[in-house]
Each structure stands twice: as structure tokens, then as C-alpha cells.
Scaffold this active site. Structure first.
Site, PDB file in Angstrom:
ATOM      1  CE  LYS A  14      -2.159  -1.122   3.849  1.00  0.00           C
ATOM      2  NZ  LYS A  14      -1.500  -2.411   4.159  1.00  0.00           N
ATOM      3  NE  ARG A  89      -5.555   0.155   8.855  1.00  0.00           N
ATOM      4  CZ  ARG A  89      -4.336  -0.264   8.584  1.00  0.00           C
ATOM      5  NH1 ARG A  89      -3.977  -1.498   8.787  1.00  0.00           N
ATOM      6  NH2 ARG A  89      -3.435   0.567   8.131  1.00  0.00           N
ATOM      7  NE  ARG A 128       7.338  -2.384   6.501  1.00  0.00           N
ATOM      8  CZ  ARG A 128       6.025  -2.342   6.601  1.00  0.00           C
ATOM      9  NH1 ARG A 128       5.318  -1.837   5.612  1.00  0.00           N
ATOM     10  NH2 ARG A 128       5.427  -2.808   7.665  1.00  0.00           N
ATOM     11  NE  ARG A 161       5.327  -0.103  10.207  1.00  0.00           N
ATOM     12  CZ  ARG A 161       4.261  -0.224   9.440  1.00  0.00           C
ATOM     13  NH1 ARG A 161       4.235   0.389   8.261  1.00  0.00           N
ATOM     14  NH2 ARG A 161       3.233  -0.941   9.819  1.00  0.00           N
ATOM     15  NE  ARG A 172       1.326  -4.771  11.147  1.00  0.00           N
ATOM     16  CZ  ARG A 172       2.532  -4.682  10.591  1.00  0.00           C
ATOM     17  NH1 ARG A 172       3.600  -5.161  11.211  1.00  0.00           N
ATOM     18  NH2 ARG A 172       2.667  -4.113   9.414  1.00  0.00           N
TER      19      ARG A 172
HETATM   20  P1  AP5 Z   1       4.690  -1.592   2.007  1.00  0.00           P
HETATM   21  O1  AP5 Z   1       4.372  -0.763   0.813  1.00  0.00           O
HETATM   22  O2  AP5 Z   1       5.379  -0.948   3.149  1.00  0.00           O
HETATM   23  O3  AP5 Z   1       3.371  -2.384   2.507  1.00  0.00           O
HETATM   24  P2  AP5 Z   1       2.067  -1.852   3.216  1.00  0.00           P
HETATM   25  O4  AP5 Z   1       0.912  -2.492   2.547  1.00  0.00           O
HETATM   26  O5  AP5 Z   1       2.079  -0.369   3.305  1.00  0.00           O
HETATM   27  O6  AP5 Z   1       2.251  -2.539   4.631  1.00  0.00           O
HETATM   28  P3  AP5 Z   1       2.077  -1.948   6.098  1.00  0.00           P
HETATM   29  O7  AP5 Z   1       2.815  -2.869   7.021  1.00  0.00           O
HETATM   30  O8  AP5 Z   1       2.441  -0.498   6.143  1.00  0.00           O
HETATM   31  O9  AP5 Z   1       0.556  -2.129   6.312  1.00  0.00           O
HETATM   32  P4  AP5 Z   1      -0.190  -2.088   7.633  1.00  0.00           P
HETATM   33  O10 AP5 Z   1      -1.576  -1.985   7.162  1.00  0.00           O
HETATM   34  O11 AP5 Z   1       0.134  -3.217   8.529  1.00  0.00           O
HETATM   35  O12 AP5 Z   1       0.434  -0.811   8.399  1.00  0.00           O
HETATM   36  P5  AP5 Z   1      -0.035   0.696   8.587  1.00  0.00           P
HETATM   37  O13 AP5 Z   1       1.163   1.540   8.725  1.00  0.00           O
HETATM   38  O14 AP5 Z   1      -1.043   1.069   7.587  1.00  0.00           O
HETATM   39  O15 AP5 Z   1       5.550  -2.847   1.478  1.00  0.00           O
HETATM   40  C1  AP5 Z   1       6.066  -3.811   2.380  1.00  0.00           C
HETATM   41  C2  AP5 Z   1       7.469  -4.226   1.935  1.00  0.00           C
HETATM   42  O16 AP5 Z   1       7.388  -4.937   0.696  1.00  0.00           O
HETATM   43  C3  AP5 Z   1       8.422  -3.070   1.691  1.00  0.00           C
HETATM   44  O17 AP5 Z   1       9.684  -3.472   2.141  1.00  0.00           O
HETATM   45  C4  AP5 Z   1       8.412  -2.879   0.159  1.00  0.00           C
HETATM   46  O18 AP5 Z   1       9.644  -2.370  -0.309  1.00  0.00           O
HETATM   47  C5  AP5 Z   1       8.161  -4.307  -0.332  1.00  0.00           C
HETATM   48  N1  AP5 Z   1       7.338  -4.369  -1.546  1.00  0.00           N
HETATM   49  C6  AP5 Z   1       6.163  -3.715  -1.773  1.00  0.00           C
HETATM   50  N2  AP5 Z   1       5.651  -4.062  -2.983  1.00  0.00           N
HETATM   51  C7  AP5 Z   1       6.514  -4.964  -3.508  1.00  0.00           C
HETATM   52  C8  AP5 Z   1       6.544  -5.715  -4.733  1.00  0.00           C
HETATM   53  N3  AP5 Z   1       5.560  -5.607  -5.669  1.00  0.00           N
HETATM   54  N4  AP5 Z   1       7.565  -6.552  -4.940  1.00  0.00           N
HETATM   55  C9  AP5 Z   1       8.549  -6.704  -4.026  1.00  0.00           C
HETATM   56  N5  AP5 Z   1       8.588  -6.025  -2.854  1.00  0.00           N
HETATM   57  C10 AP5 Z   1       7.586  -5.166  -2.592  1.00  0.00           C
HETATM   58  O19 AP5 Z   1      -0.761   0.619  10.008  1.00  0.00           O
HETATM   59  C11 AP5 Z   1       0.007   0.329  11.155  1.00  0.00           C
HETATM   60  C12 AP5 Z   1      -0.881   0.246  12.373  1.00  0.00           C
HETATM   61  O20 AP5 Z   1      -1.538   1.521  12.589  1.00  0.00           O
HETATM   62  C13 AP5 Z   1      -2.036  -0.769  12.295  1.00  0.00           C
HETATM   63  O21 AP5 Z   1      -1.623  -2.060  12.651  1.00  0.00           O
HETATM   64  C14 AP5 Z   1      -3.018  -0.154  13.299  1.00  0.00           C
HETATM   65  O22 AP5 Z   1      -2.634  -0.450  14.608  1.00  0.00           O
HETATM   66  C15 AP5 Z   1      -2.858   1.334  13.072  1.00  0.00           C
HETATM   67  N6  AP5 Z   1      -3.806   1.855  12.072  1.00  0.00           N
HETATM   68  C16 AP5 Z   1      -3.486   2.371  10.849  1.00  0.00           C
HETATM   69  N7  AP5 Z   1      -4.601   2.709  10.182  1.00  0.00           N
HETATM   70  C17 AP5 Z   1      -5.649   2.398  10.998  1.00  0.00           C
HETATM   71  C18 AP5 Z   1      -7.051   2.495  10.869  1.00  0.00           C
HETATM   72  N8  AP5 Z   1      -7.620   2.967   9.741  1.00  0.00           N
HETATM   73  N9  AP5 Z   1      -7.819   2.084  11.898  1.00  0.00           N
HETATM   74  C19 AP5 Z   1      -7.284   1.618  13.035  1.00  0.00           C
HETATM   75  N10 AP5 Z   1      -5.954   1.476  13.219  1.00  0.00           N
HETATM   76  C20 AP5 Z   1      -5.147   1.868  12.212  1.00  0.00           C
HETATM   77 MG    MG Z   2       2.214   1.057   4.854  1.00  0.00          MG
END
Ligand code: AP5
Ligand code: MG
Length: 217
Positions: A14, A89, A128, A161, A172
Site C-alpha cells: 500500500k 479498516r 522492510r 518499524r 495484524r
Molecule cells: P509496504 O508498501 O510498506 O506495505 P504496506 O501495505 O504499506 O504494509 P504496512 O505494514 O504499512 O501495512 P499495515 O496496514 O500493517 O500498516 P499501517 O502503517 O497502515 O511494502 C512492504 C514491503 O514490501 C516493503 O519493504 C516494500 O519495499 C516491499 N514491496 C512492496 N511491494 C513490492 C513488490 N511488488 N515486490 C517486491 N517487494 C515489494 O498501520 C500500522 C498500524 O496503525 C495498524 O496495525 C493499526 O494499529 C494502526 N492503524 C493504521 N490505520 C488504521 C485504521 N484505519 N484504523 C485503526 N488502526 C489503524
Molecule cells: Mg504502509
């Protein structure tokens, strides 16, 4: 105009694709995860609260998250389109967003559902690194920065992270399947969902996204 939601499990890509879409279409990238991490870094009351949930892999309460996004979507820079990464979410968040979109006359136009197999997700999360300053994600094998340990975009330091460990990742993923996956059907009923094959290499994923959004530019 495009008002986009990116849905996908942890590690789906994402954040990675959001950075590219935001640059290409000149629309703001709104990541609730990044907003919470910034608040945690600054030790604000929001950050202190969010940390108690994020460190356990749990979702931050709806009310808090919805208010944060409502405020952000009201900003002037969202009037020509925006990209939501990691929101909504939960069903309550999706329903609130629908009301906010109507109130602001900024309704969702596309929901991009990034589909990735579970074994690939684990490798992506464990390898990552993210920029301490701007949050841009990198990977030790598949997306290396030009200079080791330094962000290509802003020169910030690359770090792991806190929630990228095996135990938190299991929680998660569980939360994603329980609370977020049902939203795909919610948006399918509104004919807004486009499925993206997130198992492909980085440029192929972004090309597929551009082929869906392309004609809008
Ligand atoms: P990356 O792009 O970082 O993946 P991502 O989908 O953004 O993963 P996240 O871990 O950020 O998602 P998340 O939903 O757990 O965390 P968030 O910060 O939103 O890619 C991952 C890796 O793969 C990278 O190393 C990248 O280089 C590699 N990669 C990507 N695409 C690739 C490809 N095609 N080929 C090869 N490699 C690739 O949320 C964190 C926390 O915040 C949640 O757990 C929750 O506690 C809270 N939170 C956030 N939003 C909410 C909400 N709306 N409601 C309640 N709590 C929330
Ligand atoms: Mg992310």
C-alpha cells in the site's frame, strides 16, 4: 478526479504504491499508519494512545481514527483528489467515510484491492526498512535504496518499524482478515473495487494501477 482507497493486508505494498500514485497523479497520500507514527514520534496525546494499540498489532479505536481522517480530508489539498492508505479498516470507518465524502462532495471513486499471498507478505514485512523522516518503505532485497541506509526521497535514515516483528505481524494479519477484508464486499456492492495482483514485481504492480486510473490524468 480520483478519490482512492488502497486496501490490502500488512506488506501488500500500500505505502510503496501510494508514494508512486501520489507523485504521478499529484494527489495527497493520506496514510493513517504514518499519521499515527508521526504522533508517536512527537509524543502527542494521540501518539501515546495509538502506541498502546499499534505495538500489539491492534487497531486504534474508530472514533479517534475517523476524526483524524475527517480533519485531513477537509484540507484544501484534497479538493482535486486524494489517496487513502490504510483507511478505512472497519465497517464503521467505511460508513463514516461515506458520510464525510458526501458532506465534502469528495466521494470515493476507486477502491484498489492489492492481493498478495501470505508467504510473500511475511518476507516483505521481515525485510522492510522505512525512512524515519518521510516513512517511505524499502526492502533489503527487492527495493534497495541507492545509498545503503539512506532514503532516496528525503535523505532520512532507514530503520525497522517497531511493529514489524513475527508476533505483532500475526495479530495484524488476524485483524486484517477479521475486520478489513469484509470491506472488499462492501465496496464491491458499490461497484468501486479493482483487484490488483500485488505478487508481481514493483513496476508491474504500478503499471496495472496506472492502466486502471490512467485515462483520468
Ligand atoms: P509496504 O508498501 O510498506 O506495505 P504496506 O501495505 O504499506 O504494509 P504496512 O505494514 O504499512 O501495512 P499495515 O496496514 O500493517 O500498516 P499501517 O502503517 O497502515 O511494502 C512492504 C514491503 O514490501 C516493503 O519493504 C516494500 O519495499 C516491499 N514491496 C512492496 N511491494 C513490492 C513488490 N511488488 N515486490 C517486491 N517487494 C515489494 O498501520 C500500522 C498500524 O496503525 C495498524 O496495525 C493499526 O494499529 C494502526 N492503524 C493504521 N490505520 C488504521 C485504521 N484505519 N484504523 C485503526 N488502526 C489503524
Ligand atoms: Mg504502509
Amino acid at each position: 478526479m480520483v478519490n482512492i482507497i488502497l486496501i490490502g493486508p500488512p506488506g501488500a505494498g500500500k505505502g510503496t504504491n501510494a508514494k508512486q500514485i501520489s507523485n504521478f497523479y499529484s494527489i495527497p497520500h493520506i496514510s493513517t499508519g504514518d499519521m499515527f507514527r508521526e504522533a508517536i514520534k512527537n509524543q502527542t496525546p494521540l501518539g501515546n494512545l495509538a502506541k498502546t494499540y499499534i505495538d500489539k498489532g491492534l487497531y486504534v479505536p474508530d472514533e479517534v481514527t475517523i476524526n483524524l481522517v475527517k480533519e485531513r480530508l477537509s484540507c484544501d489539498d484534497c479538493k482535486n483528489g486524494y489517496l487513502l492508505d490504510g483507511f478505512p479498516r472497519t465497517l464503521a470507518q467505511a460508513e463514516a467515510l461515506s458520510i464525510i465524502g458526501k458532506e465534502l462532495n469528495r466521494p470515493i471513486t476507486h477502491v484498489l484491492d492489492i492481493i498478495v499471498s501470505e508467504d510473500v507478505l511475511i518476507n516483505r514485512i521481515t525485510g522492510r526498512l522505512v525512512c524515519k523522516k518521510c516513512g517511505a518503505p524499502y526492502h533489503i532485497d527487492n527495493h534497495k535504496p541507492k545509498v545503503e541506509g539512506i532514503c532516496d526521497l528525503c535523505g532520512g535514515e532507514l530503520v525497522k518499524r517497531v511493529d514489524d516483528n513475527a508476533d505483532t505481524l500475526i495479530e495484524r494479519l488476524k485483524q486484517y482478515h477479521m475486520q478489513t477484508e469484509p470491506l472488499i464486499n462492501y465496496y464491491k456492492n458499490l461497484n468501486l473495487v479493482y483487484s490488483i495482483d500485488g505478487n508481481q514485481e514493483l513496476s508491474a504492480v504500478f503499471n496495472q494501477i496506472k492502466s486502471i486510473l490512467g485515462e483520468i490524468k
